[in-house]
Design a protein around this motif. Structure first.
Motif, PDB file in Angstrom:
ATOM      1  N   ASP A   1    -116.993  49.357  28.410  1.00 48.58           N
ATOM      2  CA  ASP A   1    -117.474  49.142  26.932  1.00 48.58           C
ATOM      3  C   ASP A   1    -116.299  48.692  26.121  1.00 48.58           C
ATOM      4  OD1 ASP A   1    -119.899  50.211  27.661  1.00 48.58           O
ATOM      5  OD2 ASP A   1    -119.546  52.254  27.093  1.00 48.58           O
ATOM      6  N   ARG A   2    -115.148  48.930  26.437  1.00 51.25           N
ATOM      7  CA  ARG A   2    -113.959  48.939  25.556  1.00 51.25           C
ATOM      8  C   ARG A   2    -113.184  47.340  25.957  1.00 51.25           C
ATOM      9  NH1 ARG A   2    -110.631  54.065  24.706  1.00 51.25           N
ATOM     10  NH2 ARG A   2    -109.736  53.689  22.519  1.00 51.25           N
ATOM     11  N   LEU A   3    -113.600  46.852  27.318  1.00 52.67           N
ATOM     12  CA  LEU A   3    -113.156  45.660  27.764  1.00 52.67           C
ATOM     13  C   LEU A   3    -112.978  44.365  26.909  1.00 52.67           C
ATOM     14  CD1 LEU A   3    -111.419  44.242  29.844  1.00 52.67           C
ATOM     15  CD2 LEU A   3    -113.493  44.152  31.360  1.00 52.67           C
ATOM     16  N   PRO A   4    -114.126  44.089  25.993  1.00 53.82           N
ATOM     17  CA  PRO A   4    -114.398  42.887  25.279  1.00 53.82           C
ATOM     18  C   PRO A   4    -113.271  43.082  24.028  1.00 53.82           C
ATOM     19  CG  PRO A   4    -116.496  43.878  25.501  1.00 53.82           C
ATOM     20  CD  PRO A   4    -115.596  44.981  26.111  1.00 53.82           C
ATOM     21  N   TYR A   5    -112.910  44.363  23.583  1.00 56.46           N
ATOM     22  CA  TYR A   5    -111.931  44.363  22.562  1.00 56.46           C
ATOM     23  C   TYR A   5    -110.725  44.628  22.970  1.00 56.46           C
ATOM     24  CZ  TYR A   5    -116.709  45.153  21.251  1.00 56.46           C
ATOM     25  OH  TYR A   5    -118.067  44.894  21.080  1.00 56.46           O
ATOM     26  N   ILE A   6    -110.292  44.827  24.211  1.00 58.50           N
ATOM     27  CA  ILE A   6    -109.271  44.824  24.806  1.00 58.50           C
ATOM     28  C   ILE A   6    -108.598  43.355  25.007  1.00 58.50           C
ATOM     29  CG2 ILE A   6    -107.444  45.537  26.815  1.00 58.50           C
ATOM     30  CD1 ILE A   6    -109.533  47.926  27.171  1.00 58.50           C
ATOM     31  N   SER A   7    -109.585  42.674  25.968  1.00 57.76           N
ATOM     32  CA  SER A   7    -109.374  41.421  26.451  1.00 57.76           C
ATOM     33  C   SER A   7    -110.705  40.546  26.246  1.00 57.76           C
ATOM     34  CB  SER A   7    -108.858  41.411  28.001  1.00 57.76           C
ATOM     35  OG  SER A   7    -107.607  42.228  28.067  1.00 57.76           O
ATOM     36  N   PRO A   8    -110.634  40.130  25.280  1.00 58.62           N
ATOM     37  CA  PRO A   8    -111.915  39.580  24.937  1.00 58.62           C
ATOM     38  C   PRO A   8    -112.268  38.315  25.542  1.00 58.62           C
ATOM     39  CG  PRO A   8    -110.678  39.688  22.647  1.00 58.62           C
ATOM     40  CD  PRO A   8    -110.080  39.910  23.772  1.00 58.62           C
ATOM     41  N   ASN A   9    -111.405  37.639  26.231  1.00 59.64           N
ATOM     42  CA  ASN A   9    -111.672  36.488  27.174  1.00 59.64           C
ATOM     43  C   ASN A   9    -112.065  36.608  28.846  1.00 59.64           C
ATOM     44  OD1 ASN A   9    -109.183  37.093  28.016  1.00 59.64           O
ATOM     45  ND2 ASN A   9    -108.136  35.185  27.387  1.00 59.64           N
ATOM     46  N   VAL A  10    -112.052  38.163  29.138  1.00 58.59           N
ATOM     47  CA  VAL A  10    -112.263  38.282  30.438  1.00 58.59           C
ATOM     48  C   VAL A  10    -113.862  38.248  30.871  1.00 58.59           C
ATOM     49  CG1 VAL A  10    -112.230  40.132  32.338  1.00 58.59           C
ATOM     50  CG2 VAL A  10    -110.213  39.667  30.772  1.00 58.59           C
ATOM     51  N   LEU A  11    -114.686  39.051  30.143  1.00 60.94           N
ATOM     52  CA  LEU A  11    -115.999  38.930  30.394  1.00 60.94           C
ATOM     53  C   LEU A  11    -116.934  37.664  30.328  1.00 60.94           C
ATOM     54  CD1 LEU A  11    -117.059  42.804  29.495  1.00 60.94           C
ATOM     55  CD2 LEU A  11    -116.803  41.853  31.709  1.00 60.94           C
TER      56      LEU A  11
ATOM     57  N   GLN B   1    -107.271  22.822  30.059  1.00 61.69           N
ATOM     58  CA  GLN B   1    -106.677  23.803  31.043  1.00 61.69           C
ATOM     59  C   GLN B   1    -107.554  25.237  31.002  1.00 61.69           C
ATOM     60  OE1 GLN B   1    -103.207  25.630  30.022  1.00 61.69           O
ATOM     61  NE2 GLN B   1    -103.243  25.680  27.941  1.00 61.69           N
ATOM     62  N   THR B   2    -108.927  24.938  30.169  1.00 60.71           N
ATOM     63  CA  THR B   2    -109.760  26.021  30.443  1.00 60.71           C
ATOM     64  C   THR B   2    -108.866  27.378  29.758  1.00 60.71           C
ATOM     65  OG1 THR B   2    -110.698  25.004  32.166  1.00 60.71           O
ATOM     66  CG2 THR B   2    -111.395  27.294  31.549  1.00 60.71           C
ATOM     67  N   CYS B   3    -108.272  27.213  28.451  1.00 62.38           N
ATOM     68  CA  CYS B   3    -107.682  28.295  28.136  1.00 62.38           C
ATOM     69  C   CYS B   3    -108.407  29.066  26.861  1.00 62.38           C
ATOM     70  CB  CYS B   3    -106.392  28.110  27.458  1.00 62.38           C
ATOM     71  SG  CYS B   3    -106.163  27.048  26.269  1.00 62.38           S
ATOM     72  N   TYR B   4    -109.891  28.367  26.434  1.00 62.83           N
ATOM     73  CA  TYR B   4    -110.476  29.030  25.339  1.00 62.83           C
ATOM     74  C   TYR B   4    -109.918  29.167  24.049  1.00 62.83           C
ATOM     75  CZ  TYR B   4    -112.722  30.379  29.678  1.00 62.83           C
ATOM     76  OH  TYR B   4    -113.091  30.360  31.146  1.00 62.83           O
ATOM     77  N   MET B   5    -108.522  28.331  24.030  1.00 64.36           N
ATOM     78  CA  MET B   5    -108.021  28.428  22.428  1.00 64.36           C
ATOM     79  C   MET B   5    -108.732  27.598  21.508  1.00 64.36           C
ATOM     80  SD  MET B   5    -105.358  30.308  22.240  1.00 64.36           S
ATOM     81  CE  MET B   5    -104.921  31.296  23.402  1.00 64.36           C
ATOM     82  N   CYS B   6    -109.303  26.510  21.909  1.00 62.12           N
ATOM     83  CA  CYS B   6    -110.281  25.717  20.841  1.00 62.12           C
ATOM     84  C   CYS B   6    -111.253  26.643  20.358  1.00 62.12           C
ATOM     85  CB  CYS B   6    -110.650  24.649  21.727  1.00 62.12           C
ATOM     86  SG  CYS B   6    -111.495  24.595  22.817  1.00 62.12           S
ATOM     87  N   GLU B   7    -111.931  27.466  21.359  1.00 61.99           N
ATOM     88  CA  GLU B   7    -113.201  28.121  20.967  1.00 61.99           C
ATOM     89  C   GLU B   7    -112.750  29.248  19.945  1.00 61.99           C
ATOM     90  OE1 GLU B   7    -115.956  28.710  24.848  1.00 61.99           O
ATOM     91  OE2 GLU B   7    -116.138  30.295  23.227  1.00 61.99           O
ATOM     92  N   MET B   8    -111.687  29.835  20.119  1.00 65.27           N
ATOM     93  CA  MET B   8    -110.981  30.898  19.452  1.00 65.27           C
ATOM     94  C   MET B   8    -110.789  30.529  17.987  1.00 65.27           C
ATOM     95  SD  MET B   8    -110.017  33.962  20.904  1.00 65.27           S
ATOM     96  CE  MET B   8    -108.626  34.586  20.212  1.00 65.27           C
ATOM     97  N   TYR B   9    -110.242  29.209  17.797  1.00 63.62           N
ATOM     98  CA  TYR B   9    -109.774  28.572  16.574  1.00 63.62           C
ATOM     99  C   TYR B   9    -110.810  27.864  15.754  1.00 63.62           C
ATOM    100  CZ  TYR B   9    -104.782  30.131  16.728  1.00 63.62           C
ATOM    101  OH  TYR B   9    -103.809  31.003  16.663  1.00 63.62           O
ATOM    102  N   CYS B  10    -112.089  27.716  16.507  1.00 62.04           N
ATOM    103  CA  CYS B  10    -113.094  27.037  15.771  1.00 62.04           C
ATOM    104  C   CYS B  10    -113.794  27.845  14.832  1.00 62.04           C
ATOM    105  CB  CYS B  10    -114.069  26.589  16.759  1.00 62.04           C
ATOM    106  SG  CYS B  10    -115.534  25.422  15.961  1.00 62.04           S
TER     107      CYS B  10
ATOM    108  N   LEU C   1    -115.977  34.870  21.476  1.00 61.07           N
ATOM    109  CA  LEU C   1    -114.368  35.157  21.553  1.00 61.07           C
ATOM    110  C   LEU C   1    -113.678  35.365  20.399  1.00 61.07           C
ATOM    111  CD1 LEU C   1    -113.454  32.496  24.230  1.00 61.07           C
ATOM    112  CD2 LEU C   1    -113.420  34.887  24.510  1.00 61.07           C
ATOM    113  N   ARG C   2    -114.137  34.875  19.167  1.00 60.24           N
ATOM    114  CA  ARG C   2    -113.535  34.882  17.947  1.00 60.24           C
ATOM    115  C   ARG C   2    -114.267  36.195  17.449  1.00 60.24           C
ATOM    116  NH1 ARG C   2    -114.698  33.303  12.748  1.00 60.24           N
ATOM    117  NH2 ARG C   2    -116.619  32.684  13.510  1.00 60.24           N
ATOM    118  N   ARG C   3    -115.315  36.431  17.497  1.00 64.54           N
ATOM    119  CA  ARG C   3    -115.651  37.606  16.953  1.00 64.54           C
ATOM    120  C   ARG C   3    -115.393  39.048  17.673  1.00 64.54           C
ATOM    121  NH1 ARG C   3    -120.918  36.720  18.513  1.00 64.54           N
ATOM    122  NH2 ARG C   3    -120.974  38.099  20.245  1.00 64.54           N
ATOM    123  N   ASN C   4    -115.239  39.098  18.866  1.00 69.38           N
ATOM    124  CA  ASN C   4    -114.571  40.189  19.724  1.00 69.38           C
ATOM    125  C   ASN C   4    -113.249  40.300  19.343  1.00 69.38           C
ATOM    126  OD1 ASN C   4    -117.243  40.810  20.704  1.00 69.38           O
ATOM    127  ND2 ASN C   4    -116.965  39.886  22.685  1.00 69.38           N
ATOM    128  N   SER C   5    -112.658  39.281  19.071  1.00 66.96           N
ATOM    129  CA  SER C   5    -111.157  39.274  18.553  1.00 66.96           C
ATOM    130  C   SER C   5    -111.056  40.048  17.356  1.00 66.96           C
ATOM    131  CB  SER C   5    -110.578  37.928  18.988  1.00 66.96           C
ATOM    132  OG  SER C   5    -110.738  37.398  20.228  1.00 66.96           O
TER     133      SER C   5
END
Lengths: 114, 513
Positions: free
Chosen positions: B275-285, A42-51, A82-86
């Motif tokens: 600049d802030r967007l990746p740390y607000i919503s990492p999955n958008v960009l 479903q293209t939710c990116y959860m697997c990438e986040m959790y890998c 995704l994991r890094r920016n999170s």
């Protein structure tokens, strides 16, 4: 949708098998998991986040697979972003990656005030 | 087969389900959670960034008055006050598991949370209370004993076995229905809970309020709305499309999309927000970059994505302020329940819906635990209530479940049956869906996939039937042939029935506290 699993990066932790909400992966004894049901992704990116090994790549086309070139993806810098920016796992201590979701309300306010 | 007993069985894995499990476990119940996906990653909350309706006590009277006005005579002040105060009291209790943000002024911000971390925290909270979680274990049908709930049964997808759990109280927190479209995180939200409950006789309400759409880059699931407050839209010739009417409503884009592709850029987003967007919503960009798009410079094609009954309003009718349905022991929480009390005829957006999901979860959890203590175990013979997709009325015949789902998406999310509907377009779509329903009832037999196809078809029939019967325009329910609001229809529309659907309009009567 899920496109690539880099077997050389995979540590066979099977987090993707456990975490995928649409049950796309099958665990394989003694090997990396298999992308068994790509159509169910479903293209939710959860697997990438959790890998934790950054071994998975989800393409942003949700309608069809595009078979991207693994070498290009590996060189893209996208694996693990995704994991890094999170700010997960080893990134948690780096203030650059602090969770700033609180600013969402400000973004709306500033945008609608224009 | 896995057989188990619980005081409270929670069906679902999103935020309402998790808060329901918390509520029940904290009230002392032995709780089992079963989810089609995985608790922590399932559903529309996990992939997004929910805001909660969050108003300090001294400002609530004004906030509720404003919201009641938007609800267009279908909201109820008492329920709005209750979710505000429950959310205010409960959300901060997640602090041991979720690291709430500190804003630039140094204050803790509770209302906005990041989805993946929020649902991960809720899973940890639930586990810390001793709740048993069965992931990848969809419920396929409810079990009844003399008309009251007795448990449920389903499949364990990874173990390839059945499960049956006996419980005197069951909470349906299965989410809304995204009609199998690209709304982020919604693919498993196929309306299962509506069908499960309706098969035991529970009615639905507000299903006509399901014409809610959001923007996504075409071919993507990235339906997060925040960035589009800085959007500029263009037609195929590059001419700017100006919003008409309320800029928050997307109807002008639907009109434009009927004439051809619509493009968008985010060039007006200020640099500090970029600049802030990746740390607000990492999955958008990443969604843009992975298609080679710079959204701040390039024009990218957009789609309007149906939010179905997820950001729509309708769902199961509740009989009590504890969220119990008309089937004794069966509760509904979150998007599985109608949210008309708190949103009326318009979408609650993320904020009211999140406050509702949390609150209805806690209330149903507490009440289910109390009921279970009073009733004790459910032993002895039970009836299995599942019909469509499980027990065909005639000879099983091969039906392509993927094609059935595609038909539902096409009929239920087309602009002709949502933004621009009239009696003719709704009748035409219902003819297709009724015929599909007849095929399913007669011949479809299978497991999860068959049941999903049945639930999607049933939900689309409820939504479009309700739309056909409400002969006015009110909130997000719009009719081309009845463009104005009718005073005599300031009433809730209750639907009963799975095969034959009956519509009745009922006055809004606040449940006494």
């Amino acid at each position: 949708m899920i496109e690539l699993l880099f077997e050389d990066l995979c540590t066979q932790c099977n987090e993707c098998v456990t975490k995928c909400p649409s049950n796309v992966f099958d665990s394989v004894p003694g090997a990396a998991p298999a992308i068994a049901r790509q159509d169910d992704c479903q293209t939710c990116y959860m697997c990438e986040m959790y890998c934790p090994a950054d071994a998975l790549f989800v393409g942003s086309d949700c309608e069809k697979p595009n078979a991207p070139d693994p070498a290009e993806i590996r060189a893209s810098g996208w694996l693990g972003e995704l994991r890094r920016n999170s700010g997960w796992d080893e990134w948690a201590a780096d203030p650059q990656y602090n969770n700033q979701i609180w600013y969402m309300g400000e973004v709306f306010k500033r945008g609608l005030a224009r | 087969m896995l057989s188990a007993e619980a005081d409270v069985l929670v069906i679902g894995g999103g935020m309402a389900a998790a808060w329901a499990a918390v509520g029940a476990a904290r009230a002392g119940a032995r709780v089992i959670m079963v989810d089609k996906g995985a608790v922590g990653t399932s559903g529309v909350t996990a992939a997004a960034g929910p805001n909660h309706w969050w108003v300090a006590p001294e400002q609530r009277a004004q906030a509720v008055t404003q919201r009641l006005g938007q609800a267009l005579e279908l909201g109820e002040a008492s329920w709005m006050h209750r979710i505000l105060s429950q959310t205010w009291a409960t959300l901060p209790t997640l602090a041991g598991f979720y690291e709430f943000c500190i804003n630039d002024a140094g204050n803790v911000v509770y209302s906005s949370v990041r989805g993946p971390e929020y649902m991960r925290a809720l899973r940890q909270y639930v586990e810390s209370l001793g709740v048993r979680i069965l992931d990848h274990s969809p419920a396929l049908e409810l079990l009844l004993q003399r008309g009251a709930i007795a448990g449920a049964r389903g499949e364990r997808l990874q173990e390839r076995e059945a499960w049956e759990i006996r419980a005197p109280a069951v909470i349906l927190a299965t989410g809304g229905c995204g009609f199998h479209g690209p709304l982020l995180g919604s693919r498993t939200n196929t309306g299962d809970g509506y069908l499960l409950a309706a098969e035991t006789g529970v009615a639905l309400s507000g299903m006509e309020f399901s014409s809610q759409f959001t923007i996504a880059p075409a071919f993507s699931t990235m339906t997060r709305a925040m960035s589009y407050v800085y959007a500029t839209y263009y037609d195929a010739s590059g001419r700017v499309i100006e919003p008409s009417g309320d800029s928050q409503k997307l109807r002008f884009l639907a009109e434009a999309l009927l004439n051809g592709p619509v493009y968008c850029d985010l060039a007006r987003m200020p640099q500090d927000i970029r600049d802030r967007l990746p740390y607000i919503s990492p999955n958008v960009l990443p969604v843009f970059r992975r298609q080679g798009i710079d959204p701040f410079q390039d024009k990218f094609p957009i789609a309007l994505v149906s939010e179905g009954t997820i950001r729509g309003v309708g769902g199961l009718t509740l009989e009590t302020e504890d969220c119990e349905t008309s089937t004794p022991g069966l509760f509904a929480a979150g998007d599985a329940a109608s949210r008309e009390m708190v949103t009326g005829a318009v979408s609650g957006g993320g904020a009211v819906n999140s406050a509702w999901a949390l609150s209805s979860g806690i209330w149903s959890g507490h009440a289910a635990a109390r009921l279970a203590k009073r009733l004790g175990r459910r032993q002895g013979a039970v009836e299995r209530s599942g019909q469509a997709g499980l027990r065909p009325a005639g000879q099983p015949k091969p039906l392509d479940e993927a094609a059935l789902k595609t038909t539902v998406r096409a009929q239920a999310t087309d602009f002709s049956t949502t933004y621009f509907r009239d009696d003719a377009s709704l009748t035409q779509a219902l003819d297709v869906l009724d015929a599909q329903w007849a095929d399913i009832r007669t011949g479809l037999a299978g497991g999860l996939r068959a049941r999903e196809a049945a639930a999607l078809t049933a939900t689309a029939r409820w939504c479009l039937t309700a739309a056909r019967h409400r002969r006015e325009s009110r909130g997000i329910h719009t009719r081309e042939d009845f463009p104005t609001q009718a005073a005599y229809l300031a009433r809730r529309q209750i639907l009963r029935g799975v095969d034959h659907i009956e519509s009745n309009f009922a006055s809004v009567v606040e449940i006494a506290a």
